[in-house]
Design a protein around this motif. Structure first.
Motif, mmCIF file in Angstrom:
data_model
loop_
_atom_site.group_PDB
_atom_site.id
_atom_site.type_symbol
_atom_site.label_atom_id
_atom_site.label_comp_id
_atom_site.label_asym_id
_atom_site.label_seq_id
_atom_site.Cartn_x
_atom_site.Cartn_y
_atom_site.Cartn_z
ATOM 1 N N LYS A 2 1.112 -1.410 -0.135
ATOM 2 C CA LYS A 2 -0.204 0.375 -0.189
ATOM 3 C C LYS A 2 0.711 0.938 0.364
ATOM 4 C CE LYS A 2 -4.087 -1.945 2.447
ATOM 5 N NZ LYS A 2 -5.162 -1.915 3.342
ATOM 6 N N TRP A 3 0.317 2.263 -0.605
ATOM 7 C CA TRP A 3 0.881 3.489 -0.226
ATOM 8 C C TRP A 3 0.224 4.421 -0.315
ATOM 9 C CZ3 TRP A 3 6.009 4.756 -2.691
ATOM 10 C CH2 TRP A 3 6.540 2.878 -3.869
ATOM 11 N N ASN A 4 0.531 5.827 0.587
ATOM 12 C CA ASN A 4 -0.220 6.833 0.182
ATOM 13 C C ASN A 4 0.498 7.582 -0.688
ATOM 14 O OD1 ASN A 4 -0.750 6.642 3.269
ATOM 15 N ND2 ASN A 4 1.679 6.869 3.784
ATOM 16 N N GLN A 5 -1.386 8.287 -1.445
ATOM 17 C CA GLN A 5 -1.757 9.075 -2.752
ATOM 18 C C GLN A 5 -1.563 10.381 -2.346
ATOM 19 O OE1 GLN A 5 -3.755 7.634 -6.532
ATOM 20 N NE2 GLN A 5 -5.329 8.604 -5.789
ATOM 21 N N TYR A 66 3.532 9.292 -5.207
ATOM 22 C CA TYR A 66 2.840 8.653 -4.423
ATOM 23 C C TYR A 66 3.778 8.461 -2.823
ATOM 24 C CZ TYR A 66 -0.329 7.454 -7.834
ATOM 25 O OH TYR A 66 -1.189 7.218 -8.164
ATOM 26 N N GLU A 68 5.762 5.770 1.071
ATOM 27 C CA GLU A 68 5.344 4.611 1.329
ATOM 28 C C GLU A 68 4.914 5.017 2.464
ATOM 29 O OE1 GLU A 68 8.669 1.896 1.131
ATOM 30 O OE2 GLU A 68 9.140 2.677 -0.669
ATOM 31 N N GLU A 69 4.357 3.324 2.944
ATOM 32 C CA GLU A 69 3.361 3.921 4.758
ATOM 33 C C GLU A 69 4.677 4.123 5.984
ATOM 34 O OE1 GLU A 69 0.117 1.553 4.831
ATOM 35 O OE2 GLU A 69 1.553 0.181 3.986
ATOM 36 N N LYS A 73 5.240 10.988 6.024
ATOM 37 C CA LYS A 73 4.650 12.194 5.670
ATOM 38 C C LYS A 73 4.207 13.410 5.834
ATOM 39 C CE LYS A 73 -0.011 10.356 7.122
ATOM 40 N NZ LYS A 73 -1.136 9.763 6.129
ATOM 41 N N GLU A 104 -2.754 1.093 -4.005
ATOM 42 C CA GLU A 104 -1.940 -0.381 -4.063
ATOM 43 C C GLU A 104 -1.363 -0.148 -5.122
ATOM 44 O OE1 GLU A 104 -3.929 -4.034 -2.828
ATOM 45 O OE2 GLU A 104 -4.785 -2.975 -1.541
ATOM 46 N N ASP A 105 -0.292 -1.208 -5.713
ATOM 47 C CA ASP A 105 0.570 -1.386 -7.001
ATOM 48 C C ASP A 105 -1.053 -2.057 -8.334
ATOM 49 O OD1 ASP A 105 2.817 -0.584 -5.504
ATOM 50 O OD2 ASP A 105 3.567 -2.939 -6.052
#
Length: 320
Positions: A2-5, A66, A68-69, A73, A104-105
Motif C-alpha cells: 500500500k502507498w499513500n497517494q 506517492y 510509502e507507508e 508523510k 495499491e500497486d
C-alpha cells in the motif's frame, strides 16, 4: 504493497515548477493531469495507443505523487506546503490543496484495462483476455492481446498501418523481424498471415515479457517466435544474434528519429528482395524516413497515411 497517494491541485502555469520542487524534496514519479491540448510533438513523444478525450483547458492542473507507508508523510507534506506558500510571492499556484488517499500497486497495473476493449481492423478481431469472442465474430481472424505496460494494442494508427502493410506483403513461409516488438502483435499477426517464423527485438524488458505472455495465450511457440532484448542499431552482439540477410520482411514501428539511424543498419538483416515496413512517423517526417531508405540503397514502394501518422514501405532490390 500500500502507498499513500497525494493529489495536489495547482495551475497549469505552475505545474512544471511545482513538479521540480517535489523532485527537489525527494518525491519521484509525479503524475501530471491537465487539460492543455496535445501538440503534434506531444503525440509523437507519447506514442501511446489510447489517447484520452481532453475537455477544454480551464487552467487547472493536478499533480499526483506517492509515499510509502513508512515514510514520514507529515514532515514531507509540511515542507511541500511551505514551498508552495513561498512560491505564491512570484507565481500563481492556485488553490494548492492536497487530497490524501491510499492505493495499491495492483491499481497502477490494471487501471488501463477499463480503456481497452475488443475491436476490429478490417477482418481481424483484436481482443483482450478478459473479454469473450462474440458469436458473430467467430469467423474473423482472432488475436488475443494484453499489452500491459508494453506498446501495441493495435488501436494506434501507426500499428494499424503496419498491420495492413504486413497483410499485403507477407508471403507463406516468410521470415519476419520486428524491431521494437512491444506487445508482439506484429510478429504474431505475421505468423497468422502465413509467415513461418518471427523474431522480435525491444529495449524494454516489459515488452519481452508482454510478448511472451501474448504468445502463450495465442498458442504460439518459441519455435515460431523468438524475442530478444537489446539495441540492434549499435550493439553488434544483437545484430549477430538476429542474423544477416535472413528476413523477407522487416517491420519497425518506432519513431522517425530512430528509423533514420536504424535503416542503414537493418538492410544487412534483410534478404535481397526483402520488404521494409516502417511506421510511427508523425506527419511531415515521412520524407525524412523515405530518404534514409533511399540512402541505404532501398527502393521506396509506397507512403501511406492514417490520421496524423505515416508509414513508409521500401524494398531491398535483388542483386544484379
Amino acid at each position: 504493497m500500500k502507498w499513500n497517494q497525494f493529489r495536489l491541485k495547482t495551475t497549469t502555469q505552475a505545474e512544471d515548477i511545482v513538479s521540480s520542487m517535489l523532485a527537489d524534496l525527494g518525491i519521484e514519479g509525479v503524475q501530471i493531469e491537465d487539460k492543455v491540448p496535445l501538440t503534434a510533438l506531444d503525440k509523437e513523444q507519447m506514442f501511446v495507443d489510447i489517447l484520452p478525450d481532453i475537455p477544454e483547458d480551464d487552467g487547472t492542473a493536478y499533480l499526483t505523487f506517492y509515499l510509502e507507508e513508512d515514510e514520514n508523510k507529515e514532515e514531507i507534506l509540511r515542507k511541500v506546503r511551505e514551498e508552495l506558500e513561498e512560491m505564491r510571492a512570484f507565481l500563481d499556484v492556485g488553490e494548492a490543496s492536497i487530497q490524501e488517499s491510499v492505493t495499491e500497486d495492483v491499481d497502477w497495473v490494471n487501471n488501463w484495462k477499463q480503456y481497452f476493449h475488443q475491436f476490429t481492423i478490417d477482418d481481424i478481431l483484436i481482443i483482450p483476455s478478459w473479454e469473450q469472442v462474440k458469436p458473430e465474430d467467430s469467423g474473423k481472424m482472432i488475436i488475443h492481446i494484453d499489452p500491459g505496460t508494453a506498446f501495441g494494442t493495435g488501436m494506434h494508427e501507426t500499428t494499424q498501418l503496419c498491420i495492413r502493410a504486413l497483410k499485403t506483403y507477407v508471403k507463406p513461409g516468410d521470415q519476419i523481424l520486428d524491431v521494437g516488438c512491444g506487445s508482439g502483435i506484429l510478429g504474431m499477426l505475421a505468423l497468422k498471415f502465413g509467415a513461418a517464423y518471427s523474431v522480435g527485438t525491444d529495449l524494454d524488458p516489459c515488452a519481452i515479457e508482454a510478448t511472451r505472455e501474448n504468445m502463450e495465450v495465442n498458442g504460439i511457440s518459441t519455435d515460431q517466435y523468438q524475442v530478444m532484448i537489446g539495441n540492434i542499431i549499435d550493439d553488434p552482439a544483437v545484430q549477430d544474434q538476429v542474423g544477416y540477410e535472413k528476413y523477407d520482411v522487416v517491420a519497425a514501428n518506432i519513431l522517425a528519429d530512430v528509423l533514420v539511424p536504424l535503416t542503414p543498419v537493418i538492410v544487412h538483416q534483410m534478404k535481397p528482395g526483402a520488404v521494409y515496413i516502417t511506421s510511427g512517423i508523425i506527419e511531415g517526417k515521412e520524407e525524412l524516413v523515405a530518404q534514409a531508405a533511399r540512402d541505404a540503397g532501398l527502393t521506396v514502394l509506397e507512403i501511406n497515411h492514417q490520421g496524423e501518422w505515416a508509414s513508409v514501405v521500401a524494398r531491398k532490390e535483388q542483386e544484379k
